[in-house]
Design a protein around this motif. Structure first.
Motif, PDB file in Angstrom:
ATOM      1  N   GLN A  16       0.831  -1.188   0.000  1.00 39.67           N
ATOM      2  CA  GLN A  16       0.000   0.000   0.000  1.00 39.67           C
ATOM      3  C   GLN A  16       0.875   1.252   0.000  1.00 39.67           C
ATOM      4  O   GLN A  16       0.614   2.208  -0.711  1.00 39.67           O
ATOM      5  CB  GLN A  16      -0.941  -0.040   1.212  1.00 39.67           C
ATOM      6  CG  GLN A  16      -2.006   1.022   1.240  1.00 39.67           C
ATOM      7  CD  GLN A  16      -2.842   1.047  -0.017  1.00 39.67           C
ATOM      8  OE1 GLN A  16      -3.040   0.021  -0.665  1.00 39.67           O
ATOM      9  NE2 GLN A  16      -3.322   2.217  -0.400  1.00 39.67           N
ATOM     10  N   PHE A 274      -8.139   2.955  -0.198  1.00 37.31           N
ATOM     11  CA  PHE A 274      -8.012   1.661   0.470  1.00 37.31           C
ATOM     12  C   PHE A 274      -9.103   1.483   1.518  1.00 37.31           C
ATOM     13  O   PHE A 274      -9.710   0.426   1.622  1.00 37.31           O
ATOM     14  CB  PHE A 274      -6.631   1.555   1.115  1.00 37.31           C
ATOM     15  CG  PHE A 274      -6.355   0.195   1.668  1.00 37.31           C
ATOM     16  CD1 PHE A 274      -6.066  -0.856   0.824  1.00 37.31           C
ATOM     17  CD2 PHE A 274      -6.405  -0.043   3.032  1.00 37.31           C
ATOM     18  CE1 PHE A 274      -5.821  -2.120   1.312  1.00 37.31           C
ATOM     19  CE2 PHE A 274      -6.162  -1.305   3.536  1.00 37.31           C
ATOM     20  CZ  PHE A 274      -5.865  -2.351   2.671  1.00 37.31           C
TER      21      PHE A 274
ATOM     22  N   SER B 233      -4.503   0.761  -4.984  1.00 36.36           N
ATOM     23  CA  SER B 233      -5.140   0.515  -3.693  1.00 36.36           C
ATOM     24  C   SER B 233      -6.243  -0.526  -3.801  1.00 36.36           C
ATOM     25  O   SER B 233      -6.405  -1.364  -2.915  1.00 36.36           O
ATOM     26  CB  SER B 233      -5.716   1.818  -3.145  1.00 36.36           C
ATOM     27  OG  SER B 233      -4.697   2.743  -2.905  1.00 36.36           O
ATOM     28  N   THR B 234      -7.009  -0.457  -4.884  1.00 37.21           N
ATOM     29  CA  THR B 234      -8.066  -1.439  -5.092  1.00 37.21           C
ATOM     30  C   THR B 234      -7.477  -2.850  -5.172  1.00 37.21           C
ATOM     31  O   THR B 234      -8.004  -3.792  -4.567  1.00 37.21           O
ATOM     32  CB  THR B 234      -8.823  -1.121  -6.392  1.00 37.21           C
ATOM     33  OG1 THR B 234      -9.277   0.220  -6.324  1.00 37.21           O
ATOM     34  CG2 THR B 234      -9.997  -2.041  -6.582  1.00 37.21           C
ATOM     35  N   ASN B 236      -4.721  -3.904  -3.840  1.00 43.19           N
ATOM     36  CA  ASN B 236      -4.301  -4.320  -2.494  1.00 43.19           C
ATOM     37  C   ASN B 236      -5.477  -4.794  -1.660  1.00 43.19           C
ATOM     38  O   ASN B 236      -5.363  -5.736  -0.878  1.00 43.19           O
ATOM     39  CB  ASN B 236      -3.601  -3.163  -1.782  1.00 43.19           C
ATOM     40  CG  ASN B 236      -2.191  -2.963  -2.296  1.00 43.19           C
ATOM     41  OD1 ASN B 236      -1.599  -3.904  -2.839  1.00 43.19           O
ATOM     42  ND2 ASN B 236      -1.666  -1.771  -2.166  1.00 43.19           N
ATOM     43  N   LYS B 237      -6.620  -4.124  -1.822  1.00 42.19           N
ATOM     44  CA  LYS B 237      -7.813  -4.545  -1.085  1.00 42.19           C
ATOM     45  C   LYS B 237      -8.230  -5.940  -1.506  1.00 42.19           C
ATOM     46  O   LYS B 237      -8.588  -6.783  -0.690  1.00 42.19           O
ATOM     47  CB  LYS B 237      -8.960  -3.555  -1.355  1.00 42.19           C
ATOM     48  CG  LYS B 237      -9.273  -2.674  -0.179  1.00 42.19           C
ATOM     49  CD  LYS B 237     -10.563  -1.930  -0.390  1.00 42.19           C
ATOM     50  CE  LYS B 237     -10.346  -0.738  -1.300  1.00 42.19           C
ATOM     51  NZ  LYS B 237     -11.541   0.096  -1.396  1.00 42.19           N
ATOM     52  N   ARG B 239      -6.344  -8.222  -2.708  1.00 40.43           N
ATOM     53  CA  ARG B 239      -5.350  -9.123  -2.148  1.00 40.43           C
ATOM     54  C   ARG B 239      -5.671  -9.499  -0.711  1.00 40.43           C
ATOM     55  O   ARG B 239      -5.514 -10.637  -0.293  1.00 40.43           O
ATOM     56  CB  ARG B 239      -4.037  -8.380  -2.143  1.00 40.43           C
ATOM     57  CG  ARG B 239      -2.873  -9.099  -2.617  1.00 40.43           C
ATOM     58  CD  ARG B 239      -1.763  -8.111  -2.400  1.00 40.43           C
ATOM     59  NE  ARG B 239      -1.264  -7.635  -3.655  1.00 40.43           N
ATOM     60  CZ  ARG B 239      -0.548  -8.407  -4.463  1.00 40.43           C
ATOM     61  NH1 ARG B 239      -0.286  -9.647  -4.138  1.00 40.43           N
ATOM     62  NH2 ARG B 239      -0.092  -7.943  -5.582  1.00 40.43           N
ATOM     63  N   LEU B 240      -6.134  -8.504   0.028  1.00 43.98           N
ATOM     64  CA  LEU B 240      -6.449  -8.714   1.446  1.00 43.98           C
ATOM     65  C   LEU B 240      -7.676  -9.604   1.594  1.00 43.98           C
ATOM     66  O   LEU B 240      -7.757 -10.438   2.486  1.00 43.98           O
ATOM     67  CB  LEU B 240      -6.688  -7.344   2.086  1.00 43.98           C
ATOM     68  CG  LEU B 240      -6.647  -7.255   3.602  1.00 43.98           C
ATOM     69  CD1 LEU B 240      -5.259  -7.597   4.099  1.00 43.98           C
ATOM     70  CD2 LEU B 240      -7.000  -5.834   4.037  1.00 43.98           C
ATOM     71  N   LYS B 241      -8.662  -9.426   0.715  1.00 42.10           N
ATOM     72  CA  LYS B 241      -9.919 -10.179   0.843  1.00 42.10           C
ATOM     73  C   LYS B 241      -9.815 -11.578   0.235  1.00 42.10           C
ATOM     74  O   LYS B 241     -10.661 -12.414   0.485  1.00 42.10           O
ATOM     75  CB  LYS B 241     -11.058  -9.426   0.141  1.00 42.10           C
ATOM     76  CG  LYS B 241     -11.246  -8.003   0.605  1.00 42.10           C
ATOM     77  CD  LYS B 241     -12.184  -7.921   1.779  1.00 42.10           C
ATOM     78  CE  LYS B 241     -12.406  -6.467   2.123  1.00 42.10           C
ATOM     79  NZ  LYS B 241     -13.347  -6.184   3.131  1.00 42.10           N
TER      80      LYS B 241
END
Lengths: 307, 391
Positions: A16, A274, B233-234, B236-237, B239-241
């Motif tokens: 990020q 984010f 950023s999208t 990365n989100k 990736r997290l979910k």
């Protein structure tokens, strides 16, 4: 944040952070050319995006040419192509300043209209010449994919490349403005045009070269963005709003203001996107910028210009 | 006929006191009423002689949308030239009047009016975006014209004057989701689209279907502003979910950025299932094939379909428009328009709009299209297959 291990969260944090920095370098690269032109002669160049498109199409043409005639040169053509896009955009800018812009210096609103018309004309030229469809240049392998310092972290190589180019171009602009003889003339003209011309500086020539350099930098920006975005007749118009945002927020006529502004906007947008959504992130960023500009109408960093 | 009550009876003295603006609006309404009366008489007044019949073509060949509409223009012209080579429709050669909507919706309405009212075309092949179709629709209904519309779209519309040769959202969404749930055992979905009517409506349908029918879970839903070029950023989100499936309907220049940045972030067909509703061969050319490998597109047609009809179509298309011309879903759907119109006219035995519409609604019109056998249903849409193609 249940169900995520610490190392997961750490890698997201790193990626990020990188994504914020990468957006920063994109915004900076977009805005540099415009900031120079706007700072120097107060011309708002609405065709800035189209100069970026010129750079992007140069990459496409060079890639096609290399593929056909020197296939073994493919891994390296990109570097040459970036130089070529600077030169072509520089030349087109030089020509347009001579034919169009210089006749409108005393009428800022008319330059706005004229350069906007110019952007429409250029878009249609691209469309007639390259076709309406988007094209994609074959990128060298070393620009594709991701760098993996740990199994969980992927750092995009094209992002790294744009970042490096952005730093390089900023450093060169800095050197040019503050260390070269030409830069001295440019700064003198910016600070006091009449006086500069009285001590023998050819301000008309300074204007022309500055405009062309601004356009050339836009060309480099467009060339770099082929790695992360689209190449089509109207691609340039995607960047124009963000570009103006950075320049206006940074405070006109200030290189450091542009850097600071690009950094602030990029970090705000990246972090907000984010935690909120893509669209909301942009909305909140814009509202914040408007609020700050209401308090500081001259932008983040004020330049010491005698008018 | 007209939505406006008849205002001709307004007393003149009452009108005197009204502001100029109000007056001119009223005048417009009256003109509308008069006009509608005129043009319903003119409905049978279609430009057809013993030798030729005139049709209109209304797409954007300039402006932002030219990027997408070029293929449709080429396909319709190919179909028309083939029909002419076979002797035309009801013994008449087709003459095309091509108008440019210039990616501007009011221009579309204006040009549709010109085609119907001064050229008296028998049918219009055209429009691409929903916005342009919605702009043209009132003109079509007032002048009782015919439109063949090629794009896959959000649905929720049915006009007697339009034949929709592309798929509407439920056709494109449900079967595709079924497939991905079954073959990939997908349970969690991340929805992402551009921020306008088509992705919004499509994702609304998708959400209902995933939650109520597939009993899956939606872990994220996001819309990017049109023209947005930053997806760091999208991604990365996402990736997290860690969703089983990314379900995407991003369009235009954003689409290119989206796929280039996915690839650069190390997300590719090898480690992530992605099903998109907005990548045809046309878009793939701009995105770059290497950025799409392993991802899936849900479309009714792909250029690579291995059937004799399609191979013939592809070679004819390339012979006319060049080897490198890509053929996407909408291009093929646009090719179907003139053929379906020919069949409907021949069944009706007339170019008269009402008779042609009646034939269209008979449910008996079929066509051996490049995509396979298609049926024109009484609801003005096509019965077709949905295909999930791997890049």
């Amino acid at each position: 944040m249940d169900g995520y291990s610490l190392s997961d969260l750490f890698s997201i944090l790193v990626m990020q952070g990188f994504s914020g920095l990468s957006l920063f370098s994109v915004l900076l690269l977009m805005a540099l050319g415009l900031a120079i032109i706007f700072g120097q002669m107060g011309v708002i160049n609405m065709a800035h995006g189209e100069f970026m498109t010129i750079g992007a199409y140069t990459i496409y043409m060079t890639s096609r040419f290399t593929e056909r005639h020197f296939p073994s040169f493919m891994p390296y053509y990109f570097i040459v192509a970036i130089l070529a896009s600077f030169l072509i955009a520089f030349f087109v800018g030089y020509l347009l300043e001579f034919l169009l812009i210089r006749h409108l210096y005393k009428r800022p609103l008319d330059t706005l209209l004229a350069t906007w018309g110019l952007s429409l004309i250029l878009q249609q030229v691209f469309r007639s010449f390259f076709g309406a469809r988007e094209v994609s240049a074959t990128l060298p392998d070393w620009l594709m994919g991701a760098w993996k310092p740990t199994p969980d972290i992927d750092i995009p190589l094209n992002g790294l490349f744009v970042m490096a180019m952005s730093m390089l171009v900023t450093a060169m602009v800095g050197l040019f403005l503050f260390k070269s003889k030409w830069g001295l003339k440019v700064r003198a003209t910016t600070q006091n045009r009449v006086m500069a011309s009285a001590v023998g500086i050819n301000t008309k020539m300074v204007d022309r070269v500055t405009f062309a350099i601004g356009c050339g930098i836009a060309g480099v920006a467009g060339a770099c963005f082929t790695t992360i975005a689209s190449t089509g007749p109207t691609s340039g118009s995607l960047y124009i709003v963000d570009t103006f945002l950075v320049v206006v927020f940074g405070g006109t006529a200030s290189l450091f203001g542009t850097i600071a502004s690009a950094f602030t906007i990029a970090q705000a947008q990246s972090i907000l996107t984010f935690f909120l959504t893509n669209a909301m992130g942009k909305v909140v960023t814009l509202l914040t910028i408007i609020a700050i500009l209401m308090m500081r109408p001259e932008g983040l960093l004020r330049s010491k210009v005698r008018r | 006929m007209s939505f406006f009550p008849c205002h001709q009876g307004f007393p003149a003295e009452a009108r005197k006191f009204r502001k100029l603006l109000v007056k001119s609006v009223l005048a417009g309404m009256i003109a509308n009423v008069l006009f509608a009366a005129q043009s319903s008489q003119a409905a049978s007044n279609i430009a057809v002689t013993d030798k030729e019949v005139v049709v209109g073509q209304l797409h954007s060949s300039t402006g932002t949308m030219a990027i997408s509409e070029t293929g449709a223009i080429e396909a319709e012209q190919l179909a028309i030239s083939q029909i002419n080579a076979m002797g035309g429709v009801l013994g008449r050669k087709i003459r095309v009047i091509q108008e440019d909507g210039a990616s501007d919706w009011p221009t579309f309405a204006e040009k549709a009016k010109k085609l119907l009212e001064s050229d008296h075309v028998a049918a219009i092949f055209g429009c691409w975006t929903s916005a342009s179709r919605k702009a043209v629709l009132p003109v079509l209904e007032r002048d009782n014209g015919l439109l063949y519309y090629p794009t896959f779209y959000e649905g929720l519309e049915q006009s007697k004057n339009v034949v929709y040769t592309g798929q509407e959202a439920t056709q494109q969404v449900f079967a595709g989701l079924d497939w991905v749930a079954k073959t990939k055992h997908a349970k969690t979905f991340y929805l992402i689209g551009s921020d306008y009517i088509w992705p919004r409506t499509t994702m609304k349908l998708a959400r209902k279907y995933i939650e109520n029918v597939l009993h899956g879970k939606i872990v994220g839903e996001e819309y990017a502003a049109l023209g947005s070029t930053e997806f760091g950023s999208t991604i990365n989100k996402i990736r997290l979910k860690k969703p089983d499936v990314i379900y995407a309907a991003v369009v235009g220049g954003s689409n290119v950025s989206w796929f280039k940045q996915l690839k650069a972030a190390g997300i590719n067909g090898g480690n992530q299932t992605l099903l998109t509703l907005s990548v045809t061969e046309d878009e793939a050319k701009g995105i770059g094939g290497e950025n799409l490998v392993g991802f899936y597109s849900a479309m009714k047609y792909f250029e690579s379909l291995d059937t004799p009809e399609n191979k013939k179509f592809v070679s004819q298309f390339h012979a006319k428009w060049g080897e490198n011309a890509p053929i996407g879903d909408v291009t093929q759907a646009a090719y179907e328009g003139p053929w379906l119109w020919k069949k409907a006219v021949e069944m009706a035995g007339s170019f008269d709009t009402d008779k042609v519409v009646k034939a269209e609604e008979s449910g008996k019109i079929t066509f051996d299209a490049p995509e396979g056998l298609i049926y024109l249903e009484p609801n003005h849409h096509l019965k077709t297959k949905l295909r999930n193609g791997e890049w």
